[in-house]
Design a protein around this motif. Sequence first.
Motif, PDB file in Angstrom:
ATOM      1  N   ALA A  56       5.467  -8.371  -0.659  1.00  0.00           N
ATOM      2  CA  ALA A  56       6.068  -7.075  -0.024  1.00  0.00           C
ATOM      3  C   ALA A  56       5.814  -5.840  -0.742  1.00  0.00           C
ATOM      4  O   ALA A  56       5.869  -4.877   0.051  1.00  0.00           O
ATOM      5  CB  ALA A  56       7.609  -7.608  -0.400  1.00  0.00           C
ATOM      6  N   PHE A  57       5.386  -5.985  -2.109  1.00  0.00           N
ATOM      7  CA  PHE A  57       5.156  -4.765  -2.746  1.00  0.00           C
ATOM      8  C   PHE A  57       3.569  -4.566  -3.161  1.00  0.00           C
ATOM      9  O   PHE A  57       3.539  -3.907  -3.982  1.00  0.00           O
ATOM     10  CB  PHE A  57       5.934  -4.349  -3.839  1.00  0.00           C
ATOM     11  CG  PHE A  57       7.432  -4.314  -3.527  1.00  0.00           C
ATOM     12  CD1 PHE A  57       8.130  -2.859  -3.194  1.00  0.00           C
ATOM     13  CD2 PHE A  57       8.328  -5.388  -3.204  1.00  0.00           C
ATOM     14  CE1 PHE A  57       9.098  -2.855  -2.449  1.00  0.00           C
ATOM     15  CE2 PHE A  57       9.618  -5.113  -2.898  1.00  0.00           C
ATOM     16  CZ  PHE A  57      10.187  -3.748  -2.588  1.00  0.00           C
ATOM     17  N   LEU A  76       3.846   1.211  -9.087  1.00  0.00           N
ATOM     18  CA  LEU A  76       5.022   0.611  -9.273  1.00  0.00           C
ATOM     19  C   LEU A  76       5.160  -0.049 -10.757  1.00  0.00           C
ATOM     20  O   LEU A  76       4.438  -0.893 -10.736  1.00  0.00           O
ATOM     21  CB  LEU A  76       5.269  -0.318  -8.090  1.00  0.00           C
ATOM     22  CG  LEU A  76       6.472  -1.017  -8.185  1.00  0.00           C
ATOM     23  CD1 LEU A  76       7.684  -0.223  -7.911  1.00  0.00           C
ATOM     24  CD2 LEU A  76       6.684  -2.264  -7.129  1.00  0.00           C
ATOM     25  N   ALA A  77       5.953   0.671 -11.241  1.00  0.00           N
ATOM     26  CA  ALA A  77       6.130   0.101 -12.787  1.00  0.00           C
ATOM     27  C   ALA A  77       7.298  -0.537 -13.282  1.00  0.00           C
ATOM     28  O   ALA A  77       7.527  -1.433 -14.069  1.00  0.00           O
ATOM     29  CB  ALA A  77       5.999   1.424 -13.661  1.00  0.00           C
ATOM     30  N   THR A  78       8.577  -0.246 -12.455  1.00  0.00           N
ATOM     31  CA  THR A  78       9.663  -0.989 -12.705  1.00  0.00           C
ATOM     32  C   THR A  78      10.386  -1.428 -11.477  1.00  0.00           C
ATOM     33  O   THR A  78      10.377  -0.740 -10.471  1.00  0.00           O
ATOM     34  CB  THR A  78      10.580  -0.088 -13.327  1.00  0.00           C
ATOM     35  OG1 THR A  78      10.066   0.574 -14.367  1.00  0.00           O
ATOM     36  CG2 THR A  78      12.073  -0.709 -13.772  1.00  0.00           C
ATOM     37  N   VAL A  79      10.701  -2.954 -11.669  1.00  0.00           N
ATOM     38  CA  VAL A  79      11.570  -3.465 -10.451  1.00  0.00           C
ATOM     39  C   VAL A  79      12.818  -4.011 -11.124  1.00  0.00           C
ATOM     40  O   VAL A  79      12.833  -4.935 -12.206  1.00  0.00           O
ATOM     41  CB  VAL A  79      10.644  -4.515  -9.926  1.00  0.00           C
ATOM     42  CG1 VAL A  79      11.403  -5.489  -8.953  1.00  0.00           C
ATOM     43  CG2 VAL A  79       9.503  -4.095  -9.315  1.00  0.00           C
ATOM     44  N   ASP A 117       0.863  -1.290   0.049  1.00  0.00           N
ATOM     45  CA  ASP A 117      -0.057  -0.122  -0.178  1.00  0.00           C
ATOM     46  C   ASP A 117       0.857   1.275   0.061  1.00  0.00           C
ATOM     47  O   ASP A 117       0.173   2.255   0.424  1.00  0.00           O
ATOM     48  CB  ASP A 117      -0.890  -0.133   1.110  1.00  0.00           C
ATOM     49  CG  ASP A 117      -2.085  -0.996   0.890  1.00  0.00           C
ATOM     50  OD1 ASP A 117      -2.422  -1.308  -0.087  1.00  0.00           O
ATOM     51  OD2 ASP A 117      -2.634  -1.452   1.921  1.00  0.00           O
ATOM     52  N   CYS A 118       1.970   1.274  -0.526  1.00  0.00           N
ATOM     53  CA  CYS A 118       2.832   2.296  -0.771  1.00  0.00           C
ATOM     54  C   CYS A 118       2.660   2.875  -2.024  1.00  0.00           C
ATOM     55  O   CYS A 118       3.182   2.681  -3.309  1.00  0.00           O
ATOM     56  CB  CYS A 118       4.360   2.080  -0.687  1.00  0.00           C
ATOM     57  SG  CYS A 118       4.738   1.864   1.071  1.00  0.00           S
ATOM     58  N   GLY A 119       1.489   3.534  -2.347  1.00  0.00           N
ATOM     59  CA  GLY A 119       0.920   3.882  -3.654  1.00  0.00           C
ATOM     60  C   GLY A 119       1.480   4.693  -4.410  1.00  0.00           C
ATOM     61  O   GLY A 119       1.176   4.916  -5.706  1.00  0.00           O
ATOM     62  N   GLU A 132       2.097 -13.225  -4.200  1.00  0.00           N
ATOM     63  CA  GLU A 132       1.862 -11.821  -4.568  1.00  0.00           C
ATOM     64  C   GLU A 132       2.703 -10.617  -3.996  1.00  0.00           C
ATOM     65  O   GLU A 132       2.163  -9.412  -3.640  1.00  0.00           O
ATOM     66  CB  GLU A 132       0.361 -11.942  -3.783  1.00  0.00           C
ATOM     67  CG  GLU A 132      -0.730 -12.347  -4.049  1.00  0.00           C
ATOM     68  CD  GLU A 132      -2.210 -12.502  -3.421  1.00  0.00           C
ATOM     69  OE1 GLU A 132      -2.828 -11.614  -4.355  1.00  0.00           O
ATOM     70  OE2 GLU A 132      -2.152 -12.817  -2.536  1.00  0.00           O
ATOM     71  N   ALA A 133       3.860 -10.779  -4.100  1.00  0.00           N
ATOM     72  CA  ALA A 133       4.843  -9.979  -3.888  1.00  0.00           C
ATOM     73  C   ALA A 133       4.822  -8.768  -4.613  1.00  0.00           C
ATOM     74  O   ALA A 133       4.871  -7.519  -4.075  1.00  0.00           O
ATOM     75  CB  ALA A 133       6.505 -10.428  -3.894  1.00  0.00           C
ATOM     76  N   PHE A 134       4.139  -8.727  -5.639  1.00  0.00           N
ATOM     77  CA  PHE A 134       4.156  -7.606  -6.650  1.00  0.00           C
ATOM     78  C   PHE A 134       2.657  -7.543  -7.282  1.00  0.00           C
ATOM     79  O   PHE A 134       2.644  -6.795  -8.258  1.00  0.00           O
ATOM     80  CB  PHE A 134       5.149  -7.691  -7.737  1.00  0.00           C
ATOM     81  CG  PHE A 134       6.608  -7.486  -7.169  1.00  0.00           C
ATOM     82  CD1 PHE A 134       7.372  -6.368  -6.946  1.00  0.00           C
ATOM     83  CD2 PHE A 134       7.262  -8.678  -7.294  1.00  0.00           C
ATOM     84  CE1 PHE A 134       8.362  -6.346  -6.422  1.00  0.00           C
ATOM     85  CE2 PHE A 134       8.841  -8.888  -6.624  1.00  0.00           C
ATOM     86  CZ  PHE A 134       9.195  -7.514  -6.443  1.00  0.00           C
ATOM     87  N   SER A 135       1.808  -8.064  -6.486  1.00  0.00           N
ATOM     88  CA  SER A 135       0.442  -8.117  -6.915  1.00  0.00           C
ATOM     89  C   SER A 135      -0.152  -6.847  -6.778  1.00  0.00           C
ATOM     90  O   SER A 135      -0.047  -6.051  -5.791  1.00  0.00           O
ATOM     91  CB  SER A 135      -0.447  -9.114  -6.104  1.00  0.00           C
ATOM     92  OG  SER A 135      -1.686  -9.219  -6.624  1.00  0.00           O
ATOM     93  N   GLY A 136      -0.999  -6.312  -7.716  1.00  0.00           N
ATOM     94  CA  GLY A 136      -1.453  -5.144  -7.536  1.00  0.00           C
ATOM     95  C   GLY A 136      -0.924  -3.779  -7.878  1.00  0.00           C
ATOM     96  O   GLY A 136      -1.440  -2.894  -7.699  1.00  0.00           O
ATOM     97  N   CYS A 137       0.129  -4.216  -8.542  1.00  0.00           N
ATOM     98  CA  CYS A 137       1.149  -3.171  -8.835  1.00  0.00           C
ATOM     99  C   CYS A 137       0.565  -2.364 -10.482  1.00  0.00           C
ATOM    100  O   CYS A 137      -0.070  -3.242 -10.994  1.00  0.00           O
ATOM    101  CB  CYS A 137       2.509  -3.473  -9.083  1.00  0.00           C
ATOM    102  SG  CYS A 137       3.311  -3.830  -7.347  1.00  0.00           S
TER     103      CYS A 137
END
Length: 191
Positions: free
Chosen positions: A151-152, A158-161, A131-133, A173-178
């Motif tokens: 985690a994220f 969040l567009a780039t990892v 939820d760090c939007g 779901e570490a990057f789910s909802g990004c």
Amino acid sequence: MRKWIAPAALCLALALLPLGAQAAETGPQWGTEVQWSYDEDTYTLELTGSGPMPKGAPPCASLSYVEKLVIGEGITSVSAGAFQDCSDLRQVSIPSSVTSIGDQAFYGCYWLTGVAFPGKLTSIGRQAFSDCGSLAAVTLPGDGISIGDGAFYNCSKLATVTFSGTASSIGSEAFSGCGPFQCVFHRLVPL
């Protein structure tokens, strides 16, 4: 006798008034090694010392407005839930001495836009940055980093990892909802 009571009470009252606003507030020392200070002029919370950050980080709500967090060199971990819901936090500086970030350490820090991860980081806990939007890009350093479940999660911008090393594990779901998502790997390891 009444003539002396009024001036004495006035002197006592004046003695108890603060002489001026302080620019920095200093907090307790945790354990024996880590302490914090808060600068009201720059909205900066700074942690100094060495060793792991004990539980019970300075609550953001009681420090009026925390926009920037500086974790000093020598601190080795960020404790679970340490800065959860610090809604005004925008920038975090994490030194190379930090090897782990606990579960929900920065959960709900919606305005957090930038985090510099250190090269020695080995683990990011469950929902550490959920939820760090406003978080748009993340570079994960080092080899063998473990990324916890969610985690994220729900970091909608969040567009780039970018992985500069290898990941030992990436949780569910570490990057789910990004946001529209792109992963960049600087070094691929054969399976």
